[in-house]
Design a protein around this motif. Structure first.
Motif, PDB file in Angstrom:
ATOM      1  N   VAL A  48       0.841  -1.202   0.000  1.00  0.00           N
ATOM      2  CA  VAL A  48       0.000   0.000   0.000  1.00  0.00           C
ATOM      3  C   VAL A  48       0.879   1.256   0.000  1.00  0.00           C
ATOM      4  CG1 VAL A  48      -1.652   1.322   1.390  1.00  0.00           C
ATOM      5  CG2 VAL A  48      -1.995  -1.128   1.033  1.00  0.00           C
ATOM      6  N   ASP A  49       1.936   1.273   0.808  1.00  0.00           N
ATOM      7  CA  ASP A  49       2.832   2.434   0.847  1.00  0.00           C
ATOM      8  C   ASP A  49       3.490   2.676  -0.508  1.00  0.00           C
ATOM      9  OD1 ASP A  49       2.209   2.842   3.487  1.00  0.00           O
ATOM     10  OD2 ASP A  49       4.076   1.994   4.274  1.00  0.00           O
ATOM     11  N   ARG A  50       3.930   1.602  -1.163  1.00  0.00           N
ATOM     12  CA  ARG A  50       4.559   1.734  -2.479  1.00  0.00           C
ATOM     13  C   ARG A  50       3.551   2.268  -3.501  1.00  0.00           C
ATOM     14  NH1 ARG A  50       8.568   2.978  -5.803  1.00  0.00           N
ATOM     15  NH2 ARG A  50       8.598   1.709  -7.676  1.00  0.00           N
ATOM     16  N   GLY A  51       2.326   1.755  -3.433  1.00  0.00           N
ATOM     17  CA  GLY A  51       1.284   2.228  -4.346  1.00  0.00           C
ATOM     18  C   GLY A  51       0.981   3.705  -4.146  1.00  0.00           C
ATOM     19  N   ARG A  52       0.919   4.137  -2.888  1.00  0.00           N
ATOM     20  CA  ARG A  52       0.681   5.557  -2.612  1.00  0.00           C
ATOM     21  C   ARG A  52       1.823   6.425  -3.126  1.00  0.00           C
ATOM     22  NH1 ARG A  52      -1.362   4.593   3.244  1.00  0.00           N
ATOM     23  NH2 ARG A  52      -3.576   4.325   2.862  1.00  0.00           N
ATOM     24  N   ALA A  53       3.048   5.966  -2.881  1.00  0.00           N
ATOM     25  CA  ALA A  53       4.214   6.731  -3.334  1.00  0.00           C
ATOM     26  C   ALA A  53       4.206   6.865  -4.852  1.00  0.00           C
ATOM     27  CB  ALA A  53       5.503   6.070  -2.861  1.00  0.00           C
ATOM     28  N   LEU A  54       3.893   5.783  -5.549  1.00  0.00           N
ATOM     29  CA  LEU A  54       3.852   5.848  -7.017  1.00  0.00           C
ATOM     30  C   LEU A  54       2.708   6.735  -7.494  1.00  0.00           C
ATOM     31  CD1 LEU A  54       4.598   2.144  -8.002  1.00  0.00           C
ATOM     32  CD2 LEU A  54       6.097   4.121  -8.280  1.00  0.00           C
ATOM     33  N   SER A  55       1.550   6.624  -6.844  1.00  0.00           N
ATOM     34  CA  SER A  55       0.395   7.442  -7.244  1.00  0.00           C
ATOM     35  C   SER A  55       0.650   8.925  -7.045  1.00  0.00           C
ATOM     36  CB  SER A  55      -0.843   7.039  -6.437  1.00  0.00           C
ATOM     37  OG  SER A  55      -1.223   5.731  -6.750  1.00  0.00           O
ATOM     38  N   GLU A  56       1.419   9.256  -6.018  1.00  0.00           N
ATOM     39  CA  GLU A  56       1.732  10.659  -5.748  1.00  0.00           C
ATOM     40  C   GLU A  56       2.975  11.123  -6.502  1.00  0.00           C
ATOM     41  OE1 GLU A  56       2.073  10.660  -1.519  1.00  0.00           O
ATOM     42  OE2 GLU A  56      -0.074  10.312  -1.214  1.00  0.00           O
ATOM     43  N   GLY A  57       3.608  10.223  -7.237  1.00  0.00           N
ATOM     44  CA  GLY A  57       4.772  10.591  -8.035  1.00  0.00           C
ATOM     45  C   GLY A  57       6.060  10.720  -7.252  1.00  0.00           C
ATOM     46  N   ARG A  58       6.085  10.169  -6.025  1.00  0.00           N
ATOM     47  CA  ARG A  58       7.295  10.261  -5.204  1.00  0.00           C
ATOM     48  C   ARG A  58       8.244   9.111  -5.513  1.00  0.00           C
ATOM     49  NH1 ARG A  58       5.857   9.224   0.091  1.00  0.00           N
ATOM     50  NH2 ARG A  58       3.717   8.758  -0.442  1.00  0.00           N
ATOM     51  N   GLY A  59       9.528   9.424  -5.647  1.00  0.00           N
ATOM     52  CA  GLY A  59      10.566   8.405  -5.750  1.00  0.00           C
ATOM     53  C   GLY A  59      10.528   7.574  -7.009  1.00  0.00           C
ATOM     54  N   THR A  60      10.054   8.132  -8.093  1.00  0.00           N
ATOM     55  CA  THR A  60      10.023   7.367  -9.336  1.00  0.00           C
ATOM     56  C   THR A  60      10.248   8.272 -10.528  1.00  0.00           C
ATOM     57  OG1 THR A  60       8.774   5.805 -10.667  1.00  0.00           O
ATOM     58  CG2 THR A  60       7.515   7.544  -9.611  1.00  0.00           C
ATOM     59  N   SER A  61      10.883   7.703 -11.523  1.00  0.00           N
ATOM     60  CA  SER A  61      11.039   8.408 -12.793  1.00  0.00           C
ATOM     61  C   SER A  61      10.506   7.522 -13.909  1.00  0.00           C
ATOM     62  CB  SER A  61      12.521   8.750 -13.021  1.00  0.00           C
ATOM     63  OG  SER A  61      13.286   7.553 -13.064  1.00  0.00           O
ATOM     64  N   LEU A  62       9.507   6.703 -13.578  1.00  0.00           N
ATOM     65  CA  LEU A  62       8.930   5.778 -14.545  1.00  0.00           C
ATOM     66  C   LEU A  62       8.097   6.530 -15.578  1.00  0.00           C
ATOM     67  CD1 LEU A  62       7.655   2.941 -12.161  1.00  0.00           C
ATOM     68  CD2 LEU A  62       9.690   2.902 -13.595  1.00  0.00           C
ATOM     69  N   THR A  63       8.044   5.970 -16.760  1.00  0.00           N
ATOM     70  CA  THR A  63       7.144   6.514 -17.783  1.00  0.00           C
ATOM     71  C   THR A  63       5.716   6.259 -17.340  1.00  0.00           C
ATOM     72  OG1 THR A  63       7.046   4.440 -19.015  1.00  0.00           O
ATOM     73  CG2 THR A  63       8.825   5.985 -19.598  1.00  0.00           C
ATOM     74  N   ALA A  64       4.776   6.932 -17.971  1.00  0.00           N
ATOM     75  CA  ALA A  64       3.366   6.765 -17.604  1.00  0.00           C
ATOM     76  C   ALA A  64       2.928   5.319 -17.813  1.00  0.00           C
ATOM     77  CB  ALA A  64       2.499   7.706 -18.424  1.00  0.00           C
ATOM     78  N   GLU A  65       3.408   4.698 -18.877  1.00  0.00           N
ATOM     79  CA  GLU A  65       3.035   3.300 -19.153  1.00  0.00           C
ATOM     80  C   GLU A  65       3.621   2.358 -18.099  1.00  0.00           C
ATOM     81  OE1 GLU A  65       3.341   0.019 -22.771  1.00  0.00           O
ATOM     82  OE2 GLU A  65       4.498   1.874 -22.887  1.00  0.00           O
ATOM     83  N   ALA A  66       4.896   2.556 -17.764  1.00  0.00           N
ATOM     84  CA  ALA A  66       5.543   1.718 -16.753  1.00  0.00           C
ATOM     85  C   ALA A  66       4.894   1.926 -15.386  1.00  0.00           C
ATOM     86  CB  ALA A  66       7.035   2.029 -16.691  1.00  0.00           C
ATOM     87  N   LEU A  67       4.523   3.162 -15.073  1.00  0.00           N
ATOM     88  CA  LEU A  67       3.861   3.467 -13.811  1.00  0.00           C
ATOM     89  C   LEU A  67       2.515   2.763 -13.728  1.00  0.00           C
ATOM     90  CD1 LEU A  67       3.856   5.123 -11.170  1.00  0.00           C
ATOM     91  CD2 LEU A  67       2.787   6.969 -12.478  1.00  0.00           C
ATOM     92  N   ALA A  68       1.751   2.803 -14.808  1.00  0.00           N
ATOM     93  CA  ALA A  68       0.438   2.146 -14.831  1.00  0.00           C
ATOM     94  C   ALA A  68       0.584   0.640 -14.643  1.00  0.00           C
ATOM     95  CB  ALA A  68      -0.277   2.458 -16.143  1.00  0.00           C
ATOM     96  N   ILE A  69       1.584   0.050 -15.273  1.00  0.00           N
ATOM     97  CA  ILE A  69       1.797  -1.393 -15.144  1.00  0.00           C
ATOM     98  C   ILE A  69       2.209  -1.756 -13.717  1.00  0.00           C
ATOM     99  CG2 ILE A  69       3.317  -3.292 -15.846  1.00  0.00           C
ATOM    100  CD1 ILE A  69       3.212  -2.094 -18.688  1.00  0.00           C
ATOM    101  N   GLU A  70       3.098  -0.962 -13.145  1.00  0.00           N
ATOM    102  CA  GLU A  70       3.529  -1.260 -11.778  1.00  0.00           C
ATOM    103  C   GLU A  70       2.385  -1.098 -10.783  1.00  0.00           C
ATOM    104  OE1 GLU A  70       7.129  -0.582  -8.616  1.00  0.00           O
ATOM    105  OE2 GLU A  70       7.384   0.018 -10.697  1.00  0.00           O
ATOM    106  N   LEU A  71       1.568  -0.073 -10.955  1.00  0.00           N
ATOM    107  CA  LEU A  71       0.404   0.106 -10.081  1.00  0.00           C
ATOM    108  C   LEU A  71      -0.571  -1.066 -10.229  1.00  0.00           C
ATOM    109  CD1 LEU A  71      -0.251   3.942 -10.417  1.00  0.00           C
ATOM    110  CD2 LEU A  71       0.445   2.704  -8.352  1.00  0.00           C
ATOM    111  N   GLN A  72      -0.723  -1.550 -11.439  1.00  0.00           N
ATOM    112  CA  GLN A  72      -1.588  -2.699 -11.697  1.00  0.00           C
ATOM    113  C   GLN A  72      -1.037  -3.949 -10.992  1.00  0.00           C
ATOM    114  OE1 GLN A  72      -1.755  -3.975 -15.839  1.00  0.00           O
ATOM    115  NE2 GLN A  72      -3.984  -3.884 -15.703  1.00  0.00           N
ATOM    116  N   GLN A  73       0.285  -4.136 -11.057  1.00  0.00           N
ATOM    117  CA  GLN A  73       0.909  -5.272 -10.370  1.00  0.00           C
ATOM    118  C   GLN A  73       0.747  -5.156  -8.850  1.00  0.00           C
ATOM    119  OE1 GLN A  73       4.904  -5.066 -11.865  1.00  0.00           O
ATOM    120  NE2 GLN A  73       4.468  -6.388 -13.614  1.00  0.00           N
ATOM    121  N   LEU A  74       0.895  -3.953  -8.327  1.00  0.00           N
ATOM    122  CA  LEU A  74       0.720  -3.744  -6.888  1.00  0.00           C
ATOM    123  C   LEU A  74      -0.723  -4.030  -6.462  1.00  0.00           C
ATOM    124  CD1 LEU A  74       2.868  -0.533  -6.318  1.00  0.00           C
ATOM    125  CD2 LEU A  74       3.315  -2.824  -5.394  1.00  0.00           C
ATOM    126  N   GLU A  75      -1.668  -3.640  -7.289  1.00  0.00           N
ATOM    127  CA  GLU A  75      -3.072  -3.902  -6.976  1.00  0.00           C
ATOM    128  C   GLU A  75      -3.343  -5.403  -6.955  1.00  0.00           C
ATOM    129  OE1 GLU A  75      -7.026  -3.682  -5.968  1.00  0.00           O
ATOM    130  OE2 GLU A  75      -5.407  -2.250  -5.704  1.00  0.00           O
TER     131      GLU A  75
END
Length: 162
Positions: A48-75
């Motif tokens: 949950v903490d990782r998902g929040r950090a990614l959703s808020e754009g903290r600590g990542t330089s992922l592309t929008a596509e990579a971010l969406a995939i990682e959030l999907q994997q976390l879910e």
């Protein structure tokens, strides 16, 4: 105190002592389930903490596509972990019911052997389901490739040539 009262008190005390002895193993099982729930809870918290950090754009330089995939994997991992936690919690509740039934059986001489056996079997099935779901979540979590900072490639892909 008459002799018959003394015998009844002794039998009653013996029944309670027997119930305590029989409940000892399920109590240790309950402690083990609590430890498992603690581990699962810790993993869920990190997901949950990782998902929040990614959703808020903290600590990542992922592309929008990579971010969406990682959030999907976390879910997906969050769902597996939530089911694992629910199944293990059900197992713990049923073990508590087993302990209570052991005391009712001993104190009231109620024939609850079948019920106690069925509840214990149900608790073990729930625990096995919880552990299986937890094992799947751990597999999902460790199956993803760990990317060094600044690696914008898609999670789980070999775009970066690794």
């Amino acid at each position: 105190m008459s002799a018959s009262n003394a015998v009844m008190v002794a039998e009653s005390t013996h029944a309670v002592v027997t119930a305590i002895q029989l409940a000892l193993a399920p109590v240790f099982l309950l402690m083990g389930i609590a430890a498992i729930l603690n581990v699962i809870s810790g993993r869920l918290s990190r997901i949950v903490d990782r998902g929040r950090a990614l959703s808020e754009g903290r600590g990542t330089s992922l592309t929008a596509e990579a971010l969406a995939i990682e959030l999907q994997q976390l879910e997906r991992r969050r769902r597996w972990t939530s089911v694992a936690m629910a199944a293990c919690t059900v197992a713990a509740l049923v073990v508590c019911a087993v302990i209570a039934a052991l005391f009712v059986e001993a104190m009231f001489s109620a024939p609850l052997e079948g019920l106690i056996g069925a509840m214990f079997t149900g608790a073990m099935v729930a625990l096995m389901i919880g552990l299986a779901f937890f094992m799947r979540e751990v597999h999902l979590g460790t199956n993803n490739r760990i990317r060094p900072p600044g690696d914008d490639s898609l999670p789980g892909s070999d775009r970066a040539g690794r």
